[in-house]
Design a protein around this motif. Sequence first.
Motif, PDB file in Angstrom:
ATOM      1  N   GLY A   1       0.805  -1.213   0.000  1.00  0.00           N
ATOM      2  CA  GLY A   1       0.000   0.000   0.000  1.00  0.00           C
ATOM      3  C   GLY A   1       0.839   1.266   0.000  1.00  0.00           C
ATOM      4  N   TRP A   2       2.089   1.142  -0.453  1.00  0.00           N
ATOM      5  CA  TRP A   2       2.984   2.305  -0.500  1.00  0.00           C
ATOM      6  C   TRP A   2       2.835   2.989  -1.857  1.00  0.00           C
ATOM      7  N   THR A   3       1.624   3.391  -2.172  1.00  0.00           N
ATOM      8  CA  THR A   3       1.323   3.892  -3.516  1.00  0.00           C
ATOM      9  C   THR A   3       2.049   5.189  -3.843  1.00  0.00           C
ATOM     10  N   GLU A   4       2.403   5.957  -2.812  1.00  0.00           N
ATOM     11  CA  GLU A   4       3.085   7.227  -3.075  1.00  0.00           C
ATOM     12  C   GLU A   4       4.503   7.000  -3.615  1.00  0.00           C
ATOM     13  N   MET A   5       5.015   5.779  -3.502  1.00  0.00           N
ATOM     14  CA  MET A   5       6.358   5.465  -3.985  1.00  0.00           C
ATOM     15  C   MET A   5       6.343   4.849  -5.385  1.00  0.00           C
ATOM     16  N   MET A   6       5.166   4.543  -5.900  1.00  0.00           N
ATOM     17  CA  MET A   6       5.079   3.810  -7.163  1.00  0.00           C
ATOM     18  C   MET A   6       5.482   4.671  -8.356  1.00  0.00           C
ATOM     19  N   GLU A   7       6.059   4.000  -9.358  1.00  0.00           N
ATOM     20  CA  GLU A   7       6.525   4.682 -10.570  1.00  0.00           C
ATOM     21  C   GLU A   7       5.532   4.585 -11.719  1.00  0.00           C
TER      22      GLU A   7
ATOM     23  N   ALA B   1       7.983  -4.568   7.270  1.00  0.00           N
ATOM     24  CA  ALA B   1       7.746  -3.128   7.330  1.00  0.00           C
ATOM     25  C   ALA B   1       6.243  -2.911   7.301  1.00  0.00           C
ATOM     26  N   PRO B   2       5.725  -1.997   8.113  1.00  0.00           N
ATOM     27  CA  PRO B   2       4.273  -1.794   8.190  1.00  0.00           C
ATOM     28  C   PRO B   2       3.671  -1.390   6.849  1.00  0.00           C
ATOM     29  N   SER B   3       2.521  -1.940   6.557  1.00  0.00           N
ATOM     30  CA  SER B   3       1.794  -1.616   5.334  1.00  0.00           C
ATOM     31  C   SER B   3       0.825  -0.461   5.585  1.00  0.00           C
ATOM     32  N   THR B   4       0.401   0.157   4.491  1.00  0.00           N
ATOM     33  CA  THR B   4      -0.637   1.189   4.555  1.00  0.00           C
ATOM     34  C   THR B   4      -1.725   0.809   3.544  1.00  0.00           C
TER      35      THR B   4
ATOM     36  N   GLU C   1      -7.305   1.956  -1.537  1.00  0.00           N
ATOM     37  CA  GLU C   1      -8.706   2.258  -1.815  1.00  0.00           C
ATOM     38  C   GLU C   1      -8.846   3.456  -2.745  1.00  0.00           C
ATOM     39  N   ASP C   2      -7.999   4.427  -2.584  1.00  0.00           N
ATOM     40  CA  ASP C   2      -7.994   5.613  -3.448  1.00  0.00           C
ATOM     41  C   ASP C   2      -6.538   5.989  -3.669  1.00  0.00           C
ATOM     42  N   PRO C   3      -5.844   5.219  -4.506  1.00  0.00           N
ATOM     43  CA  PRO C   3      -4.386   5.365  -4.603  1.00  0.00           C
ATOM     44  C   PRO C   3      -3.942   6.733  -5.097  1.00  0.00           C
TER      45      PRO C   3
END
Length: 199
Positions: free
Chosen positions: A93-99, A139-142, A147-149
Amino acid sequence: MKLHQNARHFASRKALETPVVRSVATSGLVRLHTRVFLGKADPAHADEREAHLDALFEATVDSYLRALQDGYSEAQAREITHIQANFDFYNHGWTEMMEFPTDELESHYDRYGDFFERWDVTIDDPLGQFAPPEGLPEAPSTPERLEDPDHPHAEGGFADDVYVETEEGELVVGDRDDIDADEVDVSQAVGVDDDPTGE
């Protein structure tokens, strides 16, 4: 996916394929990638992801080298590793890091399906046979972010091929043909050049 490619990438490839400097180059590349992606992470969660990312990127060095051995180009082999990392980011759920956007996950998987299937890599298991025996540090997931990436660092529309951007901003498909990989100096490789920033 859109990647940058310059002589340093070919130098790093040469370093990884050279036993004498392989460990130094691996350490340098792991440090560089962890630093870059922690810079994209939510600052509230960055520190707790560092050990996980270090191990993830170290494992993808093996998949990079295997892809090269299997005949993939430098850009394709590097893209494979970035796709694996993005699968891992998605699973956490680390969508802010996705490319690339979440709706392009399957398209990126399918392009390298032969390679991924051969090495048991799936979206749910991004490392497959390249995973370290002890697994990756937790590492903790988010998961709520799925749900709204929100992925401010993702660039969509590049799922059909590997795109390489030059220093001049020119976009080409596949490896650059203006760099003679045989002529690059291994001392330019990340980690070998003594520049801790990888710049």
